[in-house]
Structure formats: C-alpha cells, structure tokens
Design a protein around this motif. Structure first.
Motif, PDB file in Angstrom:
ATOM      1  N   GLY A   1      31.671  35.269  31.998  1.00 17.99           N
ATOM      2  CA  GLY A   1      31.974  36.852  32.226  1.00 17.99           C
ATOM      3  C   GLY A   1      32.532  37.110  33.481  1.00 17.99           C
ATOM      4  O   GLY A   1      33.440  37.694  33.743  1.00 17.99           O
ATOM      5  N   VAL A   2      32.059  36.353  34.404  1.00 14.14           N
ATOM      6  CA  VAL A   2      32.577  36.688  35.978  1.00 14.14           C
ATOM      7  C   VAL A   2      33.830  36.108  35.964  1.00 14.14           C
ATOM      8  O   VAL A   2      34.742  36.514  36.852  1.00 14.14           O
ATOM      9  CB  VAL A   2      31.676  36.059  37.034  1.00 14.14           C
ATOM     10  CG1 VAL A   2      32.086  35.935  38.367  1.00 14.14           C
ATOM     11  CG2 VAL A   2      30.332  36.660  36.940  1.00 14.14           C
ATOM     12  N   LEU A   3      34.329  34.870  35.499  1.00 12.87           N
ATOM     13  CA  LEU A   3      35.562  34.146  35.461  1.00 12.87           C
ATOM     14  C   LEU A   3      36.775  35.086  34.891  1.00 12.87           C
ATOM     15  O   LEU A   3      37.695  35.351  35.343  1.00 12.87           O
ATOM     16  CB  LEU A   3      35.584  32.948  34.891  1.00 12.87           C
ATOM     17  CG  LEU A   3      34.770  31.717  35.851  1.00 12.87           C
ATOM     18  CD1 LEU A   3      34.750  30.481  34.944  1.00 12.87           C
ATOM     19  CD2 LEU A   3      35.591  31.503  37.023  1.00 12.87           C
ATOM     20  N   PHE A   4      36.312  35.764  33.879  1.00  9.42           N
ATOM     21  CA  PHE A   4      37.263  36.512  33.138  1.00  9.42           C
ATOM     22  C   PHE A   4      37.189  38.025  33.946  1.00  9.42           C
ATOM     23  O   PHE A   4      38.604  38.312  34.189  1.00  9.42           O
ATOM     24  CB  PHE A   4      36.519  37.039  31.702  1.00  9.42           C
ATOM     25  CG  PHE A   4      37.524  37.917  30.843  1.00  9.42           C
ATOM     26  CD1 PHE A   4      38.746  37.234  30.457  1.00  9.42           C
ATOM     27  CD2 PHE A   4      37.229  39.207  30.631  1.00  9.42           C
ATOM     28  CE1 PHE A   4      39.709  38.344  29.767  1.00  9.42           C
ATOM     29  CE2 PHE A   4      38.141  39.987  29.909  1.00  9.42           C
ATOM     30  CZ  PHE A   4      39.640  39.558  29.648  1.00  9.42           C
ATOM     31  N   GLN A   5      36.370  38.598  34.469  1.00  9.46           N
ATOM     32  CA  GLN A   5      36.534  39.786  35.427  1.00  9.46           C
ATOM     33  C   GLN A   5      37.478  39.169  36.712  1.00  9.46           C
ATOM     34  O   GLN A   5      38.357  40.006  36.995  1.00  9.46           O
ATOM     35  CB  GLN A   5      35.273  40.243  35.908  1.00  9.46           C
ATOM     36  CG  GLN A   5      35.501  41.343  37.032  1.00  9.46           C
ATOM     37  CD  GLN A   5      34.154  42.097  37.261  1.00  9.46           C
ATOM     38  OE1 GLN A   5      33.054  42.019  36.476  1.00  9.46           O
ATOM     39  NE2 GLN A   5      34.090  42.436  38.465  1.00  9.46           N
ATOM     40  N   GLN A   6      37.296  38.162  37.223  1.00  7.63           N
ATOM     41  CA  GLN A   6      38.127  37.481  38.413  1.00  7.63           C
ATOM     42  C   GLN A   6      39.544  37.329  38.009  1.00  7.63           C
ATOM     43  O   GLN A   6      40.407  37.651  38.831  1.00  7.63           O
ATOM     44  CB  GLN A   6      37.422  36.478  39.076  1.00  7.63           C
ATOM     45  CG  GLN A   6      36.181  36.807  39.777  1.00  7.63           C
ATOM     46  CD  GLN A   6      35.308  35.705  40.172  1.00  7.63           C
ATOM     47  OE1 GLN A   6      35.528  34.405  39.789  1.00  7.63           O
ATOM     48  NE2 GLN A   6      34.865  35.804  41.414  1.00  7.63           N
ATOM     49  N   LEU A   7      39.705  37.043  36.770  1.00  7.28           N
ATOM     50  CA  LEU A   7      41.216  37.168  36.293  1.00  7.28           C
ATOM     51  C   LEU A   7      41.841  38.348  36.275  1.00  7.28           C
ATOM     52  O   LEU A   7      43.151  38.477  36.749  1.00  7.28           O
ATOM     53  CB  LEU A   7      41.217  36.385  34.942  1.00  7.28           C
ATOM     54  CG  LEU A   7      42.589  36.115  34.372  1.00  7.28           C
ATOM     55  CD1 LEU A   7      43.331  34.936  35.170  1.00  7.28           C
ATOM     56  CD2 LEU A   7      42.397  35.843  32.820  1.00  7.28           C
ATOM     57  N   LEU A   8      41.116  39.396  35.732  1.00  4.59           N
ATOM     58  CA  LEU A   8      41.788  40.819  35.794  1.00  4.59           C
ATOM     59  C   LEU A   8      41.593  41.328  37.160  1.00  4.59           C
ATOM     60  O   LEU A   8      42.737  41.844  37.579  1.00  4.59           O
ATOM     61  CB  LEU A   8      40.686  41.713  34.878  1.00  4.59           C
ATOM     62  CG  LEU A   8      40.567  41.433  33.457  1.00  4.59           C
ATOM     63  CD1 LEU A   8      39.531  42.490  32.926  1.00  4.59           C
ATOM     64  CD2 LEU A   8      41.877  41.545  32.805  1.00  4.59           C
ATOM     65  N   GLN A   9      40.865  40.946  38.077  1.00  2.70           N
ATOM     66  CA  GLN A   9      40.757  41.494  39.338  1.00  2.70           C
ATOM     67  C   GLN A   9      41.980  40.714  40.279  1.00  2.70           C
ATOM     68  O   GLN A   9      42.746  41.497  40.954  1.00  2.70           O
ATOM     69  CB  GLN A   9      39.461  40.904  40.004  1.00  2.70           C
ATOM     70  CG  GLN A   9      39.581  40.794  41.463  1.00  2.70           C
ATOM     71  CD  GLN A   9      38.403  40.393  42.072  1.00  2.70           C
ATOM     72  OE1 GLN A   9      37.091  40.612  41.793  1.00  2.70           O
ATOM     73  NE2 GLN A   9      38.501  39.571  43.165  1.00  2.70           N
ATOM     74  N   ALA A  10      42.399  39.430  39.879  1.00  2.12           N
ATOM     75  CA  ALA A  10      43.449  38.922  40.422  1.00  2.12           C
ATOM     76  C   ALA A  10      44.729  39.336  40.021  1.00  2.12           C
ATOM     77  O   ALA A  10      45.767  39.713  40.958  1.00  2.12           O
ATOM     78  CB  ALA A  10      43.389  37.446  40.340  1.00  2.12           C
ATOM     79  N   ALA A  11      44.945  39.790  38.889  1.00  2.00           N
ATOM     80  CA  ALA A  11      46.078  40.295  38.331  1.00  2.00           C
ATOM     81  C   ALA A  11      46.269  41.872  38.900  1.00  2.00           C
ATOM     82  O   ALA A  11      47.442  42.252  39.264  1.00  2.00           O
ATOM     83  CB  ALA A  11      46.260  40.608  36.780  1.00  2.00           C
TER      84      ALA A  11
END
Length: 259
Positions: free
Chosen positions: A60-70
């Motif tokens: 869940g955190v990794l997915f959020q960080q992917l959105l965050q990076a974008a």
C-alpha cells in the motif's frame, strides 16, 4: 552547495529523496531491538490489535509513493523556470527557513481539516480513512499506509499546496519534503527514545498521535504532522502523560476523559 549538485537536479532529488528516506528511516526503526522500556505498545499488542499484515502495508505504501512521485515530478515540471544546465540562485538561509515554517503551517492546516472531515463523514471514514486505522498500534513504515485516494489528497496534494503557497525553490522543497517524511515516520514509530530531536522540538509526536490511534481517541488529536494548534483552537486537543506499565514499557495516557 549540496552533495547532489552536479550529479542530479534538485527536482529529481525532491522526487526520490523523500521516498528513499521513508524506507531508510522507517526501516531503521523496524530493525531496532525490542527496547521494551521505550515502547508505547508491546509487540504482542501490535500483532493482536492490527487488522492488516505487514506485506499489505508495504504494498500500500509503495503504491502511494508511486502516485506521490508522479505528482511531485509534475509539480516541479510546472514550477521550474530554469533549464537543467543553468545554475539556480538559491534564496538566503533565513528566507528558506521562513518558507519551511510557512509550509509547515499550510500543511498542518490542510491536513487537520481534511483529516477531521474524513472522520466526521461516516461514509468517507468507512470506505477511505479506516484503512489507516487498521493499524491500531502504528509502526514506522506504516506511517503512509492509507487508502490511495487519501494518500493522494491528504499527503501528496497537501505537500504540493504547501510548496506552492510558501514559494519554495526546488532545493528548499527537498529539505521540506524530507523533514515532513521523517516527522511522519517518527509520529508512527511507537518508540519514545531519549534525545529524539522531534520530541524535543515538537509537542506533536508519537505519544500525542498514539491517543488518536486508540479506539477511544478517534475524535481527538487530528493535527498532523507538525504542530497541534488547530486541535487547541477547535477543541479536539487531548494532552497525554507517559506512564510506566507493569511490564516495564510506556503508555500514553490521555489527560482528558474521552467520549
């Protein structure tokens, strides 16, 4: 002059550094020995009360960080007015510090009111914010475990607004985003370690936030991640006292009756 100058741009560093720091700082907490004397909860409580497992939290955190990076990449793309090869004149230190303080105020304001609304709106709490409260006993790398929509709205958009309103340069943004990530991780670490700089300078800390994560404290201590002034102004402030449990650990005890 910063250590990454000449190797990567401030914009790229502002995208990757907060993510890397989250796992380095949070991972360091997770790898620590039991330190029972400084824990707000026992490992047994963590296993029994939390209703989501560690692999799910990590994904869940990794997915959020992917959105965050974008979003951060887009933010820097829109706000940067210099070419990669051109040197950027940085504002004086006092101005950068002022911009960081403004950013803290803006982020605290955004997160308080959005966070509180996610609690008061039953539908949004049940379907979105309850994801985060599946960690009744929070731990460091679970700090950003949220429903993806909440992660985008509260953390990522909140950070972007803070950056824009304060007028930070990309380099100042690196400092601000990294401080914010470390503070958020620390607020969920569940450890009251002596000499922790965040506990020295901030009244809002892991013991304060632990009240909010308790089942009886859901309607209090909404502030995050820096200062509790909105809680104090709007009547949701519950101070705490650290007391020694019979097993030798610590407990954050509210100094106000919780409804």
């Amino acid at each position: 002059m910063v250590f990454w100058e000449g190797y990567v741009s401030d914009e790229l560093m502002g995208t990757i550094a907060p993510i890397a720091l989250y796992w380095i700082y949070g991972g360091a907490y997770m790898l620590m020995p039991p330190l029972k004397r400084y824990r707000l909860h026992t490992k047994r409580e963590e296993e029994e009360k939390n209703i989501v497992d560690l692999p799910t939290v990590v994904k869940g955190v990794l997915f959020q960080q992917l959105l965050q990076a974008a979003v951060v990449k887009l933010l820097f793309l829109v706000t940067s007015d210099s070419k990669p090869s051109e040197p950027v004149t940085q504002p004086p230190i006092y101005l950068q510090l002022l911009q960081i303080l403004i950013g803290m105020f803006v982020m605290d304001t955004w997160q308080y009111f959005v966070h509180r609304y996610l609690h008061t709106n039953t539908y949004l709490y049940r379907h979105i914010h309850s994801y985060h409260h599946r960690l009744v006993v929070p731990y460091a790398i679970g700090a950003l475990y949220n429903h993806p929509l909440e992660g985008l709205l509260v953390d990522t958009v909140g950070g972007a607004i803070s950056f824009l309103v304060s007028g930070m340069s990309a380099r100042t943004g690196v400092y601000f985003f990294c401080i914010s990530v470390m503070k958020t991780v620390d607020d969920h670490c569940g450890l009251w370690l002596p000499g922790n700089i965040f506990h020295i300078f901030f009244e809002y800390n892991c013991a304060y936030h632990d009240i909010h994560h308790s089942l009886r404290g859901l309607k209090y201590n909404y502030s995050q991640p820096f200062f509790p002034f909105w809680d104090k102004i709007l009547g949701t402030y519950v101070p705490y006292q650290l007391v020694r449990r019979e097993d030798g650990g610590l407990e954050s005890v509210p100094l106000k009756k919780l409804d």
